[in-house]
Design an enzyme around this catalytic site. Structure first.
Site, PDB file in Angstrom:
ATOM      1  N   GLY A  93     -15.555  -3.464   6.160  1.00  0.00           N
ATOM      2  CA  GLY A  93     -16.433  -4.459   6.783  1.00  0.00           C
ATOM      3  C   GLY A  93     -17.031  -5.373   5.738  1.00  0.00           C
ATOM      4  N   GLY A  95     -19.249  -6.268   3.412  1.00  0.00           N
ATOM      5  CA  GLY A  95     -20.314  -5.606   2.657  1.00  0.00           C
ATOM      6  C   GLY A  95     -21.105  -6.566   1.790  1.00  0.00           C
ATOM      7  CE  LYS A 115     -16.156 -12.833  -1.618  1.00  0.00           C
ATOM      8  NZ  LYS A 115     -14.846 -13.184  -2.204  1.00  0.00           N
ATOM      9  NE  ARG A 179     -14.375 -15.627   2.285  1.00  0.00           N
ATOM     10  CZ  ARG A 179     -14.034 -14.368   1.925  1.00  0.00           C
ATOM     11  NH1 ARG A 179     -13.287 -14.165   0.854  1.00  0.00           N
ATOM     12  NH2 ARG A 179     -14.466 -13.337   2.609  1.00  0.00           N
ATOM     13  CG  ASP A 254      -9.400  -4.431   2.662  1.00  0.00           C
ATOM     14  OD1 ASP A 254      -8.460  -3.707   2.291  1.00  0.00           O
ATOM     15  OD2 ASP A 254     -10.313  -4.792   1.894  1.00  0.00           O
ATOM     16  CG  ASN A 255      -8.742  -7.998   0.158  1.00  0.00           C
ATOM     17  OD1 ASN A 255      -9.765  -8.126   0.821  1.00  0.00           O
ATOM     18  ND2 ASN A 255      -8.707  -7.336  -0.981  1.00  0.00           N
TER      19      ASN A 255
HETATM   20  P1  AMP Z   1     -12.593  -6.193  -1.878  1.00  0.00           P
HETATM   21  O1  AMP Z   1     -11.752  -5.218  -2.634  1.00  0.00           O
HETATM   22  O2  AMP Z   1     -13.261  -7.203  -2.740  1.00  0.00           O
HETATM   23  O3  AMP Z   1     -11.846  -6.786  -0.749  1.00  0.00           O
HETATM   24  O4  AMP Z   1     -13.797  -5.342  -1.240  1.00  0.00           O
HETATM   25  C1  AMP Z   1     -13.554  -4.198  -0.497  1.00  0.00           C
HETATM   26  C2  AMP Z   1     -14.765  -3.791   0.312  1.00  0.00           C
HETATM   27  O5  AMP Z   1     -15.880  -3.518  -0.533  1.00  0.00           O
HETATM   28  C3  AMP Z   1     -15.223  -4.827   1.305  1.00  0.00           C
HETATM   29  O6  AMP Z   1     -15.619  -4.147   2.473  1.00  0.00           O
HETATM   30  C4  AMP Z   1     -16.409  -5.462   0.622  1.00  0.00           C
HETATM   31  O7  AMP Z   1     -17.313  -6.012   1.536  1.00  0.00           O
HETATM   32  C5  AMP Z   1     -17.008  -4.274  -0.121  1.00  0.00           C
HETATM   33  N1  AMP Z   1     -17.770  -4.705  -1.295  1.00  0.00           N
HETATM   34  C6  AMP Z   1     -17.285  -5.198  -2.434  1.00  0.00           C
HETATM   35  N2  AMP Z   1     -18.271  -5.494  -3.296  1.00  0.00           N
HETATM   36  C7  AMP Z   1     -19.428  -5.174  -2.708  1.00  0.00           C
HETATM   37  C8  AMP Z   1     -20.800  -5.231  -3.083  1.00  0.00           C
HETATM   38  N3  AMP Z   1     -21.188  -5.694  -4.267  1.00  0.00           N
HETATM   39  N4  AMP Z   1     -21.711  -4.807  -2.186  1.00  0.00           N
HETATM   40  C9  AMP Z   1     -21.345  -4.343  -0.997  1.00  0.00           C
HETATM   41  N5  AMP Z   1     -20.082  -4.259  -0.579  1.00  0.00           N
HETATM   42  C10 AMP Z   1     -19.128  -4.665  -1.418  1.00  0.00           C
HETATM   43 MG    MG Z   2     -11.933  -8.117   0.643  1.00  0.00          MG
END
Ligand code: AMP
Ligand code: MG
Length: 480
Positions: A93, A95, A115, A179, A254-255
């Site tokens: 989700g 985050g 973001k 974004r 998820d990306n």
């Molecule tokens: P990503 O690998 O960047 O796609 O992130 C994977 C997951 O980790 C996603 O659900 C992001 O929202 C969460 N996430 C990454 N960085 C943070 C952060 N600093 N605080 C909270 N959630 C994060």
């Molecule tokens: Mg992501």
């Protein structure tokens, strides 16, 4: 002084917030202590119908940094799941991202998302923040991708928060990026609802169709047709990454966007020296997301999407749905090769690619690899080598002769497919390094240069140079 709410006009028209509450959670952006505008993308704002009017930079920073909500915003965080490096995670989700809402601009409906604006219901252990570095990288690289003609999310604004963010290497300045995306629906969104609720999954499909494939909405076999559309978009996108030498770095499900846009500019990088096995991401230890593995991974991610859609494709007979999907997936290798050829052939000046052209392209790639050439510059230099006295070049000339076109036309085709400029890692790193000390001049110069990446301009030559040995970036890091 005018009220902030009448200054910036964003014509919000929100739909995601109207989906059942299982799809999202209300979120409130954290107000930064010292918001300062770094960049506002006026051209994109116009496309979106966003009117800045008399809004000052300070007001913009407060509105797009999280201090004030623009009128009409309904901030939420969306839930999704995903496979990270091949491993299922049942709930991820937004985050560190908050959806403000949607606008309908010249190119259609777009999400506006902050973001790095603080914690949400899906932040788990994270702080929901972003350091300045990843914000500057995403701003530069996503806008460069757009200018290069590659489908991508975009950057509307970057705002420094004036607050530190704590990461491994200690405190770093924080920032928030706005974004813009065709949507934030991912393969992972389908994974979440495939696990939780079949009716919600059907709702999600209808929503996705309405947004990305309205011609299929209500169609008989829409779930299957949707899958085929997503597959073609995704493979077409990876072919474009090949064309410009882009390595996404973290192609988790998820990306992987349903819209076919490049999304999530974490540890991404453009290749300098051509190496099909190139990896930059510090967390990709096995090279899962190396340059040449991006199409196989896209197919793997699509197989995950396929498994999610089974109950919608054939509710009575899942085996029949699986058989259909497997057959489709089996055919995608050929679709990939076609997409790759269509993206790569113009790099050699070829107008109507034929299957045999693949070999010629691969021969050039092999030459670049053996010689350790810079991917971008080697392609861009080819028009000057048209008369080279080598068997490979003779083969290429024969192929072009068969086209029977004047040389200027062939060269123009090559120059429209082979960028003169890409956001080189060491240049992006320099923009970040200077930005961290409050000097955004290099960030702005690089951004301006990358707006017309196919146009040769002598004054921009420094940006085309590969890194010196001491400038080479070997590793990139996520924004987390
Ligand atoms: P990503 O690998 O960047 O796609 O992130 C994977 C997951 O980790 C996603 O659900 C992001 O929202 C969460 N996430 C990454 N960085 C943070 C952060 N600093 N605080 C909270 N959630 C994060
Ligand atoms: Mg992501």
């Amino acid at each position: 002084m005018r009220g902030l709410e009448v200054a910036l006009r964003i014509p919000f028209d929100n739909t995601y917030v109207s989906l059942p509450e299982r799809f999202h959670a209300a979120a409130t952006p954290a107000a930064p202590r010292g918001p300062e505008l770094i960049a506002f993308n006026e051209a994109l704002a116009r496309e979106l119908g966003v009117e800045r009017g008399e809004t000052s930079d300070d007001e913009l920073a407060r509105l797009l940094g999280g201090n004030e909500l623009p009128a009409g915003a309904q901030p939420i965080a969306a839930v999704y799941a995903g496979h990270q490096f091949g491993h299922p995670v049942p709930r991820l989700g937004d985050g560190r991202a908050i959806l403000l809402g949607e606008v309908v601009g010249a190119a259609g409906r777009r999400d506006l998302q902050l973001k790095g604006a603080g914690r949400t219901a899906y932040s788990r252990g994270g702080d929901g923040r972003s350091p300045l570095g990843p914000v500057l990288r995403e701003y530069l690289v996503s806008e460069a991708m757009h200018a290069l003609g590659v489908p991508t999310t975009r950057a509307l604004a970057a705002v420094a928060t004036g607050e530190p963010v704590f990461r491994e290497r200690g405190p770093e300045p924080g920032a928030v990026m706005t974004r813009v995306a065709a949507s934030h629906l991912r393969v992972g969104t389908f994974e979440y609802f495939a696990r939780t609720d079949k009716d919600d999954l059907a709702t999600l499909l209808d929503y996705a169709l309405e947004r990305h494939d309205p011609d299929l909405a209500g169609a008989e076999d829409r779930a299957f047709a949707f899958f085929e559309r997503v597959a073609r978009r995704t493979l077409g996108l990876v072919a474009q990454w090949w064309r410009v030498g882009f390595i996404h770095g973290v192609m988790n499900t998820d990306n992987t966007s349903i819209s076919g846009e490049t999304i999530d500019y974490g540890p991404c990088a453009f290749m300098d020296t051509f190496d099909p096995a190139q990896v930059y991401s510090s967390i990709d230890r096995t090279g899962r997301y190396r340059f040449e593995n991006q199409a196989p991974i896209a197919l793997w991610n699509l197989s995950i999407l396929a498994s999610c859609l089974v109950p919608l494709i054939d509710p009575e007979d899942p085996d029949r749905a699986v058989a259909r999907l497997e057959e489709a997936l089996g055919g995608y290798q050929a679709i990939w090769e076609g997409a790759w050829l269509a993206a790569m052939a113009p790099k050699l000046g070829i107008e109507h690619p034929e299957p045999a052209d693949g070999e010629l392209i691969r021969a050039f790639l092999g030459r670049f690899e053996v010689k350790g050439l810079d991917y971008t510059n080697a392609w861009r230099a080819l028009p000057y080598e048209l008369d080279a006295d080598e068997p490979l070049y003779a083969r290429w000339r024969e192929r072009l002769d068969r086209q029977g076109q004047p040389r200027e036309e062939v060269v123009a085709r090559m120059n429209a497919a082979n960028p003169y400029l890409i956001p080189r890692n060491h240049q992006v790193a320099r923009a970040i390094e200077l930005g961290e000390s409050g000097d955004f001049s290099h960030f702005h110069a690089l951004h301006a240069a990358l707006a017309r990446p196919y146009e040769e301009r002598l004054e921009l030559e420094p940006f085309t140079a590969p890194p010196r040995a001491d400038e080479v970036v070997h590793k990139t890091f996520c924004g987390t």
